[in-house]
Structures are given as structure tokens and as C-alpha cells.
Design a protein around this motif. Structure first.
Motif, PDB file in Angstrom:
ATOM      1  N   ILE A  19       0.245   1.457   6.049  1.00 38.67           N
ATOM      2  CA  ILE A  19       0.485   1.420   7.491  1.00 38.67           C
ATOM      3  C   ILE A  19       0.147   2.744   8.149  1.00 38.67           C
ATOM      4  CG2 ILE A  19       2.267   1.112   9.257  1.00 38.67           C
ATOM      5  CD1 ILE A  19       3.748  -0.688   7.255  1.00 38.67           C
ATOM      6  N   SER A  20       0.584   3.858   7.529  1.00 34.72           N
ATOM      7  CA  SER A  20       0.456   5.157   8.194  1.00 34.72           C
ATOM      8  C   SER A  20      -0.796   5.927   7.813  1.00 34.72           C
ATOM      9  CB  SER A  20       1.682   6.021   7.874  1.00 34.72           C
ATOM     10  OG  SER A  20       1.777   6.260   6.477  1.00 34.72           O
ATOM     11  N   ALA A  21      -1.424   5.577   6.699  1.00 34.05           N
ATOM     12  CA  ALA A  21      -2.639   6.281   6.267  1.00 34.05           C
ATOM     13  C   ALA A  21      -3.746   5.254   6.085  1.00 34.05           C
ATOM     14  CB  ALA A  21      -2.358   7.065   4.979  1.00 34.05           C
ATOM     15  N   ASP A  28       4.014   1.929   2.659  1.00 39.15           N
ATOM     16  CA  ASP A  28       4.142   2.781   3.843  1.00 39.15           C
ATOM     17  C   ASP A  28       2.828   3.471   4.174  1.00 39.15           C
ATOM     18  OD1 ASP A  28       6.821   2.087   3.985  1.00 39.15           O
ATOM     19  OD2 ASP A  28       7.487   3.847   2.848  1.00 39.15           O
TER      20      ASP A  28
END
Length: 261
Positions: free
Chosen positions: A92-94, A89
Motif C-alpha cells: 500500500i505505502s511503497a 503494508d
């Protein structure tokens, strides 16, 4: 990027399957069945004196370390899956990366390999002290029951609570110890591995109750440790398992008294 992700995951699970296959082959070679019960050749091995002037792999550090290292790969890598999914995750987000993913796996393995070296040394000490036999099986109900009791009581301690909390919520660990790149992933993997050892060492040590090459014990311990780290249910199984182990430990210790054995 998707292809690299698939290759890494396939390699991860291939390593787990390979470790299990080698352990199965070793158990067959030692003449053990699913629950680690020895056949005629295994019984002869159990009766061997580790002080005999001949080469016996289970009385030498390197073969024992190799065995425990395989067990760490087979049993502990599956428990890392929820942690790696959390890191996915963050890719993708960081600013997480596949190199960081590899670093986490490597750091985690390094810590468990250190633990493998420690417990191999412990096994040798117990073997030469007469506490376990050549197959790693406790030689007395007192030793087996005492170990069950200690591991069961540990489930209720603050140390278990802290370590289990990190294993149960790896995202919180990542947010508090975030590092980028391979070196950052390695550092985080080392930290996660240390907490995981603090959480799960007892279930590794329980191999001395029924035999460290018992495939049944390895399978059940792996299953429980995976479930214990699932965010949805992990917090509900730790203390009940502690109760089960405490009761089992007391039962094992008092059973010879009730039967006159």
C-alpha cells in the motif's frame, strides 16, 4: 486486486491445513497417538534394526525428506504470517506487489526445504548411530536431556538474539533489503528464511526428544514459534523458554539416577 489478495491468502492457509492433514494421516498410519506414543505396531517399528535387508521408509532419505518438508510447511508457514502482513503494508505505502508477496513465500519455503534435507540426513545419521530409534525418538535420557539443554542454552546466545530480532521486526529487514517484483521478493524471502532457520532450528530438533511424528510436539512448537515472532510479546518469551528447556534437560538426564533406572 482485492480478489487476488484473497485468493493468495486462502491458498496459503489451504497449504498449511493440507500439510497438517497429511501429517496426521501419517501419524495414524504409524500407529501413533497425539503425543507420538506408539501402539503395538509402532512399538514393533521402533525395535526394527535400520540395517535390516528390507525396505523401511523411516530408514531412507527420500521418505524422511518428504516428512520433514511437510513439517516445515505445517509448522513454519504459520510463523510467516506477521512478516506477510508487514509486506502487505508496503504494497500500500511503497511499490510492493503481489508477485513480490509470492516471491517471499517461495524464498522462505526454499530455505526451509534445504533445512528439511539437512535434518533428514541428520536423522539418518542418528538412526544408524543408535542415538534415536525408527520413530525418531531418542534412545537414552542422556541424548534427550542433552538436546533439551543445548536448545535451551541457545536461547541466550547472540546468534539467537540477532535472528530473532529479524523475525520479530520484519519491517526493519524489508527497509534495509528492499527489492521489488517477484525476484526481489524471492531474494528477501531467502534472507528471511535463513534468519528464521537461525532462530527456530532448535525447536525443530526437539522432535528427536519425544518423536518427530508427535502431533503434540508439532502443535506446541508451532504455537510457541508464532508467539515468539509477535512484536508485542515475542521479546518476553525467548529467555524464559530457554530456562524451561535447560531445567527440563537437566531433569531428564538426572532422573534415571534418582530412580535407580
Amino acid at each position: 486486486m482485492a480478489r487476488l489478495r484473497n485468493v493468495l491468502w486462502l491458498g496459503f492457509f489451504a497449504a498449511v491445513l493440507w500439510a497438517w492433514w497429511v501429517l496426521y494421516s501419517m501419524a495414524v498410519g504409524m500407529d501413533l497417538d497425539l503425543i507420538g506414543r506408539p501402539g503395538p505396531m509402532g512399538e514393533a517399528m521402533r525395535r526394527m534394526d535400520p540395517r535390516m535387508d528390507m525396505y523401511m521408509p523411516m530408514a531412507e532419505f527420500l521418505p524422511l525428506f518428504w516428512m520433514w518438508a511437510l513439517m516445515m510447511a505445517a509448522m513454519m508457514l504459520p510463523t510467516l504470517v506477521p512478516t506477510l502482513q508487514s509486506y502487505e503494508d508496503l504494497i500500500i505505502s511503497a511499490d510492493g506487489s503481489r508477485a513480490g508477496w509470492v516471491g517471499i513465500v517461495l524464498g522462505y519455503l526454499i530455505i526451509w526445504l534445504v533445512f528439511a534435507a539437512v535434518i533428514a540426513g541428520v536423522q539418518l545419521a542418528l538412526l544408524f548411530g543408535g542415538v534415536i530409534d525408527m520413530l525418531g525418538i531418542a534412545t537414552s535420557p542422556l541424548a534427550a536431556g542433552g538436546l533439551l539443554l543445548v536448545v535451551g542454552l541457545y536461547q541466550f546466545t547472540r546468534g539467537k538474539e540477532i535472528c530473532h530480532g529479524v523475525c520479530l521486526s520484519p519491517m526493519g529487514y524489508f527497509l534495509g533489503h528492499w527489492r521489488t517484483g517477484f525476484s526481489g521478493g524471492l531474494r528477501m524471502g531467502l534472507g528471511l528464511g535463513a534468519y528464521c532457520v537461525g532462530c527456530c532450528w532448535g525447536f525443530m530438533a526437539l522432535g528427536f526428544v519425544g518423536g518427530v511424528m508427535s502431533l503434540l510436539w508439532m502443535g506446541l512448537a508451532t504455537l510457541f514459534m508464532v508467539v515468539e515472532k509477535l512484536p508485542q510479546v515475542g521479546q518476553y518469551v525467548t529467555r524464559p523458554m530457554g530456562c524451561v528447556l535447560v531445567i527440563a534437560g537437566i531433569a531428564v538426564m538426572i532422573w534415571p539416577l534418582t530412580t535407580g533406572g
